[in-house]
Scaffold this motif. Sequence first.
Motif, PDB file in Angstrom:
ATOM      1  N   PHE A 145       0.743  -1.222  -0.014  1.00 40.96           N
ATOM      2  CA  PHE A 145       0.075  -0.009  -0.313  1.00 40.96           C
ATOM      3  C   PHE A 145       0.802   1.170   0.084  1.00 40.96           C
ATOM      4  O   PHE A 145       2.002   1.228   0.500  1.00 40.96           O
ATOM      5  CB  PHE A 145      -0.856   0.077   1.335  1.00 40.96           C
ATOM      6  CG  PHE A 145      -0.282   0.222   2.560  1.00 40.96           C
ATOM      7  CD1 PHE A 145      -0.136   1.421   2.992  1.00 40.96           C
ATOM      8  CD2 PHE A 145       0.108  -1.036   3.322  1.00 40.96           C
ATOM      9  CE1 PHE A 145       0.510   1.555   4.293  1.00 40.96           C
ATOM     10  CE2 PHE A 145       0.840  -0.780   4.389  1.00 40.96           C
ATOM     11  CZ  PHE A 145       1.090   0.586   5.003  1.00 40.96           C
ATOM     12  N   VAL A 146       0.401   2.538  -0.464  1.00 43.51           N
ATOM     13  CA  VAL A 146       0.901   3.719  -0.553  1.00 43.51           C
ATOM     14  C   VAL A 146      -0.264   4.601  -0.165  1.00 43.51           C
ATOM     15  O   VAL A 146      -0.951   4.708  -0.822  1.00 43.51           O
ATOM     16  CB  VAL A 146       1.665   4.011  -2.006  1.00 43.51           C
ATOM     17  CG1 VAL A 146       2.139   5.414  -2.023  1.00 43.51           C
ATOM     18  CG2 VAL A 146       2.487   3.077  -2.413  1.00 43.51           C
ATOM     19  N   ALA A 147       0.146   5.546   0.769  1.00 44.81           N
ATOM     20  CA  ALA A 147      -0.879   6.412   1.182  1.00 44.81           C
ATOM     21  C   ALA A 147      -0.045   7.819   1.322  1.00 44.81           C
ATOM     22  O   ALA A 147       0.743   7.890   2.106  1.00 44.81           O
ATOM     23  CB  ALA A 147      -1.437   6.330   2.502  1.00 44.81           C
ATOM     24  N   GLU A 148      -0.846   8.932   0.673  1.00 46.52           N
ATOM     25  CA  GLU A 148      -0.400  10.315   0.612  1.00 46.52           C
ATOM     26  C   GLU A 148      -0.828  10.956   1.961  1.00 46.52           C
ATOM     27  O   GLU A 148      -2.079  11.086   1.937  1.00 46.52           O
ATOM     28  CB  GLU A 148      -0.677  11.122  -0.404  1.00 46.52           C
ATOM     29  CG  GLU A 148       0.403  12.215  -0.761  1.00 46.52           C
ATOM     30  CD  GLU A 148       1.895  12.117  -1.219  1.00 46.52           C
ATOM     31  OE1 GLU A 148       2.396  12.780  -0.941  1.00 46.52           O
ATOM     32  OE2 GLU A 148       1.968  11.067  -1.794  1.00 46.52           O
ATOM     33  N   VAL A 149      -0.186  11.272   2.960  1.00 44.63           N
ATOM     34  CA  VAL A 149      -0.564  11.614   4.413  1.00 44.63           C
ATOM     35  C   VAL A 149      -0.370  12.962   4.445  1.00 44.63           C
ATOM     36  O   VAL A 149       0.919  13.576   4.554  1.00 44.63           O
ATOM     37  CB  VAL A 149      -0.124  10.784   5.525  1.00 44.63           C
ATOM     38  CG1 VAL A 149      -0.497  11.334   6.889  1.00 44.63           C
ATOM     39  CG2 VAL A 149      -0.351   9.356   5.342  1.00 44.63           C
ATOM     40  N   PRO A 150      -1.448  13.906   4.614  1.00 42.76           N
ATOM     41  CA  PRO A 150      -1.301  15.385   4.697  1.00 42.76           C
ATOM     42  C   PRO A 150      -0.697  15.808   6.385  1.00 42.76           C
ATOM     43  O   PRO A 150      -1.129  15.025   7.304  1.00 42.76           O
ATOM     44  CB  PRO A 150      -2.688  15.859   4.798  1.00 42.76           C
ATOM     45  CG  PRO A 150      -3.439  14.989   5.053  1.00 42.76           C
ATOM     46  CD  PRO A 150      -2.752  13.712   4.603  1.00 42.76           C
ATOM     47  N   LEU A 151       0.092  16.587   6.585  1.00 43.31           N
ATOM     48  CA  LEU A 151       0.765  16.829   7.558  1.00 43.31           C
ATOM     49  C   LEU A 151       0.181  18.290   8.231  1.00 43.31           C
ATOM     50  O   LEU A 151       0.211  19.362   7.342  1.00 43.31           O
ATOM     51  CB  LEU A 151       2.294  16.787   7.708  1.00 43.31           C
ATOM     52  CG  LEU A 151       2.883  15.380   7.178  1.00 43.31           C
ATOM     53  CD1 LEU A 151       4.524  15.663   7.007  1.00 43.31           C
ATOM     54  CD2 LEU A 151       2.702  14.333   8.062  1.00 43.31           C
ATOM     55  N   LYS A 152       0.177  18.390   9.604  1.00 43.03           N
ATOM     56  CA  LYS A 152      -0.013  20.005  10.067  1.00 43.03           C
ATOM     57  C   LYS A 152       1.234  20.142  10.792  1.00 43.03           C
ATOM     58  O   LYS A 152       2.109  19.256  11.096  1.00 43.03           O
ATOM     59  CB  LYS A 152      -1.214  19.926  10.936  1.00 43.03           C
ATOM     60  CG  LYS A 152      -0.803  18.912  12.350  1.00 43.03           C
ATOM     61  CD  LYS A 152      -1.969  19.172  13.374  1.00 43.03           C
ATOM     62  CE  LYS A 152      -1.619  18.254  14.536  1.00 43.03           C
ATOM     63  NZ  LYS A 152      -2.790  18.655  15.686  1.00 43.03           N
TER      64      LYS A 152
END
Length: 630
Positions: free
Chosen positions: A585-592
């Motif tokens: 799996f590959v997930a593009e995770v947004p960061l704060k």
Amino acid sequence: AGALKNHQRALVLGQRSFGKGSVQMLFDNPDHSALKLTIAQYLTPGDISIQSVGITPTIELSPVLLTDETTYFFGSPNEAHGEALLPEHLVSEKSQASKIQKPLMTLKYLRDYELLKEQRDKPNEIIIDFETRFAQNILVETKSAKLKQLLKASEKVLSEAMVAQEKLIDQKLRSKEIQWSSKVNKVRAKGNAEVKLSPEAGLVQAGESLKVTVTVQNTGKNPLHKVRGITKSENQLFKGHEFLFGHIPPNESRSWTEEIKVNDSFISRQDEVKVVFEAAGNAVIPPLKFKTAIQALPVPHLALRYELNDQETGDGNGLLSPGEEVELQLYYKNLGEGETRELVGQLATLGKGKVPGIFIKRGRVTPEDQQVSKDEEGMIKFLFKIKEAWSEPSISAYLSLVDPKLRESSSDKINFAVYPSKRLKKKKLALFAKATPSHLNLIEGGVSGKQLTLRASPLSSSAVVAYVSQAQSDACIIDGSGTCIWYRVKADTKRYYWVDASDAQTKTQQEIAAIKAEQLSYEMSPPRIKLAPLSLAVDQDRKTIKVKGRVTSRQALLDLMVYVNRRKVFFLPKPAMDNPHGVDFVAEVPLKGGVNHISIYARVNENVTSISSVFVSKPKSEAEKAADKK
């Protein structure tokens, strides 16, 4: 306390309370999830809420703890706790009056560490500590329960206590070569600070300690007085550590070392730590910053198999019947890279609303050998009794094996069939597999081809103990028409296993050897999540991070999810195991800005879930910094 204080009928002593001012109820859902709903709030007289604030004492008693392991002087042991620090805590509109309340005065006192240990060791005994004795002394000085008279009576007691406690604290600091009670002048003074970390570069493995030595150098012409420092960090582990230096003459320096223990269960992460300094008088010491990195321990992966033994406590036929006492033997094997630190096995009835069919006589077991390395095995024994009047065809329970120090576990709902003994008939047959179980291709290095599924109990939802191509039955369970529906198979371990009759072809003229112990396998194994290496550097300003990994499982996955800060950002339902034995799996995770907690969930069903987590930091924007100040 809130009612007495608001009505001015008592003097409240101590520290600010936790701040729990709401009422929740728990509602169970049909899918075994639950809803926690806030239904009410607690209000003190005057309709004042203490939610997320707590009750402010009239006189704050602030404990000072100075031991080789712990330093609390300007902070408080209670500062790291409270409703307001919980994520997504509730805020009441009626708590404004509580927020603006401040103690009328504060008394620092030296906490007796030996007495503190005695209180913890003897929770049911009344042990008089400083706070209790201080309250007693005030009551002796007054004859009224009105706040005004209580405050007047407290003046003498408070004054005497302040003098005595300042002396005790000063003596304790001098024993640590810290001169604290020096005469303070307000002439300008200045200093610089530096830090030394051990291990070097602040890289520490979970389970070990990080030593932080801060040295303050007086670089001015005038002495520094009552110099102290405290750490600030997004990581609670590194937050609030105090460094005491006291009086520092010109051109001299003082050092203080804090040893910070990192628990075994800590996840890999990097953090920035800031030490902020204060001093009495007109002094300036710039803050210093350093970075730390925690390396998580390799974790164990516990695979399970259970067997039922009724030979010593029951009728010995391998079939569970009402009123029978049965031993459940839980076998486990560590398939992970890391060693276990502590193991606790638990057999429990299902939750609220579920009628248990068993009485658990031995439900919590700790193995003698707590440290289980890779590929090592072990076994623990539980004991339960089926209810005499139980008439349902099956019973269920919850079985788990947990390493509480590493927070690793393997658990599942387990099911057993319940039949009267008269349904069991002798039937000697050779059994051969008709087909290949659909999920055998998931098992890396496992068996292949046509296989019989051996189960711990004659029930299709009971746990699998082995896959074999052939087996020998000695008995079977019959239905109302006398037809065999489950075959009983004996192993050389003197245990019985069960084969669904619909999965087997039979022959009468052939005899097959008993199942051997080495043929048994550990099919109760949660999914394994392996993440590709991530850059954890705290100073990388990036909007997203790509999380890659691979999940392997001995059973088909229900779903795969990725969360960041409790928000789902990736969902893959029923992922196909096209890649042999697993799914990538590959997930593009947004960061704060700040610390981001990223968790990957791999679920087999509602009872079996594996979680892998990592912390990734990102520098905060100016807007985020401004929001934090508010």
